[in-house]
Design an enzyme around this catalytic site. Sequence first.
Site, PDB file in Angstrom:
ATOM      1  N   PRO A   9       0.791  -1.230   0.000  1.00  0.00           N
ATOM      2  CG  PRO A   9      -0.133  -1.105   2.127  1.00  0.00           C
ATOM      3  CD  PRO A   9       0.524  -2.067   1.178  1.00  0.00           C
ATOM      4  CG  ASN A  10      -0.169   4.342   1.378  1.00  0.00           C
ATOM      5  OD1 ASN A  10      -1.173   4.844   0.878  1.00  0.00           O
ATOM      6  ND2 ASN A  10      -0.159   3.850   2.609  1.00  0.00           N
ATOM      7  NE  ARG A  17       0.488  13.259  -1.315  1.00  0.00           N
ATOM      8  CZ  ARG A  17      -0.485  12.402  -1.043  1.00  0.00           C
ATOM      9  NH1 ARG A  17      -0.813  12.145   0.209  1.00  0.00           N
ATOM     10  NH2 ARG A  17      -1.148  11.796  -1.997  1.00  0.00           N
ATOM     11  CE1 TYR A  22       9.243   5.291   2.529  1.00  0.00           C
ATOM     12  CE2 TYR A  22       7.596   7.048   2.542  1.00  0.00           C
ATOM     13  CZ  TYR A  22       8.136   5.898   3.093  1.00  0.00           C
ATOM     14  OH  TYR A  22       7.575   5.358   4.224  1.00  0.00           O
ATOM     15  CG  ASN A  74       8.555  -1.905  -0.516  1.00  0.00           C
ATOM     16  OD1 ASN A  74       8.139  -2.108   0.627  1.00  0.00           O
ATOM     17  ND2 ASN A  74       9.079  -0.754  -0.881  1.00  0.00           N
ATOM     18  CB  ALA A  77       2.302  -0.132   6.265  1.00  0.00           C
ATOM     19  CG  HIS A  80       6.141  -2.479   9.446  1.00  0.00           C
ATOM     20  ND1 HIS A  80       7.474  -2.804   9.424  1.00  0.00           N
ATOM     21  CD2 HIS A  80       6.019  -1.377   8.658  1.00  0.00           C
ATOM     22  CE1 HIS A  80       8.127  -1.925   8.657  1.00  0.00           C
ATOM     23  NE2 HIS A  80       7.265  -1.063   8.180  1.00  0.00           N
ATOM     24  CG  ASP A  87       0.202 -17.364   7.570  1.00  0.00           C
ATOM     25  OD1 ASP A  87       1.320 -17.586   8.086  1.00  0.00           O
ATOM     26  OD2 ASP A  87      -0.841 -17.228   8.242  1.00  0.00           O
ATOM     27  CD  GLU A  98      11.158  -7.570   4.557  1.00  0.00           C
ATOM     28  OE1 GLU A  98      11.543  -8.667   5.057  1.00  0.00           O
ATOM     29  OE2 GLU A  98      10.703  -6.636   5.233  1.00  0.00           O
ATOM     30  CG  HIS A 100      11.540  -2.304   3.672  1.00  0.00           C
ATOM     31  ND1 HIS A 100      10.174  -2.130   3.749  1.00  0.00           N
ATOM     32  CD2 HIS A 100      11.801  -3.510   4.221  1.00  0.00           C
ATOM     33  CE1 HIS A 100       9.634  -3.197   4.320  1.00  0.00           C
ATOM     34  NE2 HIS A 100      10.603  -4.053   4.621  1.00  0.00           N
ATOM     35  NE  ARG A 107      10.795   5.914   7.887  1.00  0.00           N
ATOM     36  CZ  ARG A 107       9.766   5.740   7.057  1.00  0.00           C
ATOM     37  NH1 ARG A 107       9.799   4.768   6.172  1.00  0.00           N
ATOM     38  NH2 ARG A 107       8.712   6.542   7.134  1.00  0.00           N
ATOM     39  NE  ARG A 111       7.665   4.181   9.404  1.00  0.00           N
ATOM     40  CZ  ARG A 111       6.540   4.325   8.702  1.00  0.00           C
ATOM     41  NH1 ARG A 111       6.144   3.394   7.876  1.00  0.00           N
ATOM     42  NH2 ARG A 111       5.794   5.407   8.837  1.00  0.00           N
TER      43      ARG A 111
HETATM   44  O1  CA2 Z   1      10.851   2.065   2.939  1.00  0.00           O
HETATM   45  C1  CA2 Z   1       9.983   1.373   2.399  1.00  0.00           C
HETATM   46  O2  CA2 Z   1      10.085   0.914   1.266  1.00  0.00           O
HETATM   47  C2  CA2 Z   1       8.676   1.099   3.143  1.00  0.00           C
HETATM   48  O3  CA2 Z   1       8.282  -0.232   2.831  1.00  0.00           O
HETATM   49  C3  CA2 Z   1       7.672   2.108   2.617  1.00  0.00           C
HETATM   50  C4  CA2 Z   1       6.306   2.048   3.315  1.00  0.00           C
HETATM   51  C5  CA2 Z   1       6.497   2.097   4.841  1.00  0.00           C
HETATM   52  O4  CA2 Z   1       5.241   1.898   5.475  1.00  0.00           O
HETATM   53  C6  CA2 Z   1       7.482   1.051   5.339  1.00  0.00           C
HETATM   54  O5  CA2 Z   1       7.648   1.199   6.747  1.00  0.00           O
HETATM   55  C7  CA2 Z   1       8.829   1.199   4.664  1.00  0.00           C
HETATM   56  C8  CA2 Z   1       5.451   3.230   2.861  1.00  0.00           C
HETATM   57  C9  CA2 Z   1       5.048   3.131   1.405  1.00  0.00           C
HETATM   58  C10 CA2 Z   1       5.135   4.436   0.676  1.00  0.00           C
HETATM   59  O6  CA2 Z   1       4.336   5.425   1.272  1.00  0.00           O
HETATM   60  C11 CA2 Z   1       4.294   6.676   0.732  1.00  0.00           C
HETATM   61  C12 CA2 Z   1       3.455   7.545   1.387  1.00  0.00           C
HETATM   62  C13 CA2 Z   1       3.356   8.847   0.946  1.00  0.00           C
HETATM   63  C14 CA2 Z   1       4.059   9.278  -0.167  1.00  0.00           C
HETATM   64  C15 CA2 Z   1       4.899   8.381  -0.819  1.00  0.00           C
HETATM   65  C16 CA2 Z   1       5.010   7.074  -0.370  1.00  0.00           C
END
Ligand code: CA2
Length: 149
Positions: A9-10, A17, A22, A74, A77, A80, A87, A98, A100, A107, A111
Site C-alpha cells: 500500500p501507498n 509526497r 522516499y 516491498n 506497511a 510490519h 502465510d 524483501e 524497503h 525510523r 517499523r
Molecule cells: O521504505 C519502504 O520501502 C517502506 O516499505 C515504505 C512504506 C512504509 O510503510 C514502510 O515502513 C517502509 C510506505 C510506502 C510508501 O508510502 C508513501 C506515502 C506517501 C508518499 C509516498 C510514499
Amino acid sequence: MRILVVNGPNLNLLGSRETSTYGTATFDDIKALLGQLAKQLSAEIEVFQSNHEGALIDKIQSATKDGYKGILINPAAYGHTSIALRDALLATALPFVEVHISNIYAREEFRHKSLLSDKAAGVVLGFGPKSYLLGLRGLVEVVRENAST
Ligand code: CA2
C-alpha cells in the site's frame, strides 16, 4: 525466468509526497529501472502494486501456477503487520527477497519489526529505489543457484 515484483500500500504515491524519506523517483520510474535490469539479467518481470491486503495475497497465491520462480516484495506497511501476507509467501514455497526504500531501522520503532524478514532469501533496505535493483540481482542469483542444484 519469471520474477513477480509485489508492492504494498501507498507505493503508488512515490515521488509525489514524503520525498525526503522516499526520494523523488515515481513508481513508474522504479518500474522502468527494474524492466531495464531484468532485460540485462535475461529475466522477465511483472510489477504488481495494490493497496489491498487480499489482492496482494491473491497475487502471491497464484504465483507458482503463473510460472514465477521468485518474488521480489516491498510489502510497505503490511510487512510490519500482516501475518496473512507472511502465510501467503510461505505457502508458495518460492524464494522471496524483501526490499524497503528507506532504512526501516533508522525510523520509528514500529517499523523495526518485519514479519517477513526471517523467511526471506535476503533483505535489502535503505538504498532508495536502488534497493529494488539490488534485490532483483540477488533474487535472480538465488533462483539460478536453486535451479542448478
Ligand atoms: O521504505 C519502504 O520501502 C517502506 O516499505 C515504505 C512504506 C512504509 O510503510 C514502510 O515502513 C517502509 C510506505 C510506502 C510508501 O508510502 C508513501 C506515502 C506517501 C508518499 C509516498 C510514499
